[in-house]
Design an enzyme around this catalytic site. Structure first.
Site, mmCIF file in Angstrom:
data_model
loop_
_atom_site.group_PDB
_atom_site.id
_atom_site.type_symbol
_atom_site.label_atom_id
_atom_site.label_comp_id
_atom_site.label_asym_id
_atom_site.label_seq_id
_atom_site.Cartn_x
_atom_site.Cartn_y
_atom_site.Cartn_z
ATOM 1 N N LYS A 1 -3.991 -1.127 13.797
ATOM 2 C CA LYS A 1 -4.216 -1.437 12.532
ATOM 3 C C LYS A 1 -2.874 -1.146 11.194
ATOM 4 O O LYS A 1 -2.746 -0.013 11.465
ATOM 5 C CB LYS A 1 -5.265 -1.366 11.683
ATOM 6 C CG LYS A 1 -5.719 -2.106 10.714
ATOM 7 C CD LYS A 1 -6.607 -2.294 10.573
ATOM 8 C CE LYS A 1 -7.248 -2.897 8.645
ATOM 9 N NZ LYS A 1 -8.660 -2.802 8.565
ATOM 10 N N SER B 1 -11.019 -6.411 6.959
ATOM 11 C CA SER B 1 -9.338 -6.231 6.609
ATOM 12 C C SER B 1 -8.840 -6.319 7.916
ATOM 13 O O SER B 1 -7.521 -6.659 8.204
ATOM 14 C CB SER B 1 -9.158 -5.595 5.958
ATOM 15 O OG SER B 1 -9.427 -4.779 6.437
ATOM 16 N N SER C 1 -14.583 -3.904 6.903
ATOM 17 C CA SER C 1 -13.336 -4.399 7.236
ATOM 18 C C SER C 1 -12.890 -4.350 9.070
ATOM 19 O O SER C 1 -12.754 -5.223 9.775
ATOM 20 C CB SER C 1 -12.438 -3.927 6.902
ATOM 21 O OG SER C 1 -12.173 -4.603 5.683
#
Length: 476
Positions: free
Chosen positions: A89, A164, A188
């Site tokens: 990520k 997220s 997230s």
């Protein structure tokens, strides 16, 4: 923005080196010599290119595997996931790749070294092919932008992939890679897992190495992990992480390989204790899962979660403090950082914090006290089950940072009503696929345990997966 067929399902499954393997299965094929790490990386790269024009999940995609010594380093052979292709990520440093945090407020620069979690993740043997997109600084529960293409849900491209860790979830759900890195500061990992029909385990505080993003915070709310299509991948990741570094505060979990014969007492809630009611489809998913658990011999009963009525407002203030701190310290990310270029959600959170900053000591005090009230909810129970989100996955645009802040934050708080408490308290929780909407979008349910209770979470997830195998996008 590009026009998309709003009914489109996008996936990359095909007859190649990856096949329909999860990460455990692909690693086993590589160990047997059926597939080489180079073949797996090559075919994953082709899959990514095949779907990403539709999904927009990737921030950085490199032509060859990226390993500890830079892009030219060849794949390693050790670890539970040796040779399995994956992505990191884009809020976590990977040496030689830029870290952009999903923000247009600065120009990303290449990381000089790996983040501590990156080293822990690499110890499992994965082959990193790049970085996935996230909303600015991970603040939003959808991976959307003001002025850029959103990340789209592979089950239905007109809808959000969650946030997220939306880029990671979209790639894994679409079959581009078996697993991908995710992290969770308020939901997230679990939110995009629920939106994309995946398994998402948020570990206990301290179970994996600490995040640099948490260091300036009075309460460490961030945990790193993965999203996956199978429970055994989540279990194998946790065992691999523990092999690299065992938590000094928590009893070891070890490798969980299936359900337990022990029957559990499980409490469930349908609505948030802070007054947010879940929608009909979400309630039905929780009740259907409760009925399944009872049929399997578990005791399931309604429970009330003990939480201060101020929890939502306090968490919102804490969230705003994080945006304020990023605005103050942003030049550490890039010399050209300009907080005026932060998106509408980040700006709104910052401005709200500036109006309420004097409350900070009380906010931190009350949030820390949440631990006692939440723990009391578990008396006599092994696990607590709830929705992951208060309503089903929203269409693209509903939670866009271009929505005026007052309306946007109202929508977010009506959606993200269950996940943040586990971040504040430090308890582990897991999202598993449970049902789907009439449009075919996945709906997840969430289980939470006491600190250190990941084994029970994985065992119950294994049992549900075995009883009713999770839907597969390639079969739709």
């Amino acid at each position: 923005m590009t026009n998309f067929d709003e009914q489109a399902i996008v996936h990359a499954f095909r007859d190649d080196a990856l096949g329909e393997h999860d990460a455990v299965g692909l690693a086993a094929a590589i160990r047997r010599g059926d597939v080489s790490p180079a073949e797996a990386a090559r075919d994953a790269g082709e899959r990514v290119r095949a779907v990403d024009a539709r999904l927009r999940a990737v921030q950085v995609h490199v032509d060859g595997p990226v390993h500890a010594d830079g892009p030219s380093h060849t794949a390693g052979t050790g670890g539970a996931f040796a040779g399995v292709p994956t992505f990191v990520k884009d809020n976590t440093d990977y040496q030689g790749l830029p870290t952009g945090h999903g923000s247009a407020a600065f120009r990303p620069r290449s990381a000089a070294r790996h983040a501590p979690f990156t080293r822990q993740f690499l110890s499992s043997g994965v082959t990193v092919l790049g970085k996935t997109r996230l909303p600015e600084f991970g603040f939003s529960p959808t991976t959307e932008y003001d002025g850029a293409e959103p990340v789209r849900n592979p089950w239905h491209t007109g809808y959000s992939a969650g946030g997220s860790s939306g880029g990671s979830a979209a790639l894994v759900a679409a079959g581009a890679v078996p697993i991908a890195h995710a992290n969770d500061g308020g939901g997230s990992i679990r939110i995009p897992a629920a939106c994309c029909g995946l398994v998402g385990l948020k570990p206990s505080r301290g179970r994996v190495v600490g995040s640099a993003l948490s260091r300036p915070l009075p309460i460490d709310i961030i945990s790193d992990g993965i999203v996956s299509r199978s429970v055994r991948d989540a279990a194998a990741f946790l065992a691999a992480a523990e092999s690299y570094r065992r938590s000094p505060e928590l009893a070891p979990v070890g490798l969980v390989e299936g359900p337990s014969e022990r029957r559990l007492r499980i409490g469930f809630v349908l609505d948030s204790p802070n007054g947010v009611h879940s929608d009909a489809s979400t309630r039905a998913a929780v009740l259907e899962t409760a009925a399944t658990l009872e049929r399997l011999g578990h005791t399931v009963e309604p429970v009330e979660l003990g939480m201060d009525p101020s929890f939502t407002d306090d968490f919102l203030t804490y969230w705003g403090m994080m945006s304020f701190l990023l605005g103050v310290t942003g030049r550490t990310l890039g010399a050209d950082f300009d907080r005026r270029r932060m998106d509408g959600l980040s700006q709104g959170l910052r401005e709200e914090y500036l109006r309420n900053w004097r409350r900070t000591p009380g906010v931190v005090r009350r949030l820390k006290r949440t631990k006692e009230a939440y723990a009391a909810s578990f008396r006599g129970l092994d696990l607590v089950m709830s929705p992951v989100l208060a309503h089903t996955t929203p269409p693209i645009g509903h939670l866009s940072p271009a929505v005026p802040y007052a309306k946007l934050i109202e929508r977010i708080l009506a959606y993200v009503a269950f996940t943040p408490v586990d971040n504040v308290v430090g308890t582990p929780s897991i999202s598993v696929p449970a049902a789907s909407t009439t449009d075919g979008l996945p709906i997840g349910v969430m289980f939470a345990a006491r600190p250190g209770g990941e084994r029970k979470l994985l065992e119950i997830a294994f049992e549900l997966e075995a009883d009713r195998p999770f839907r597969r996008i390639q079969d739709q």
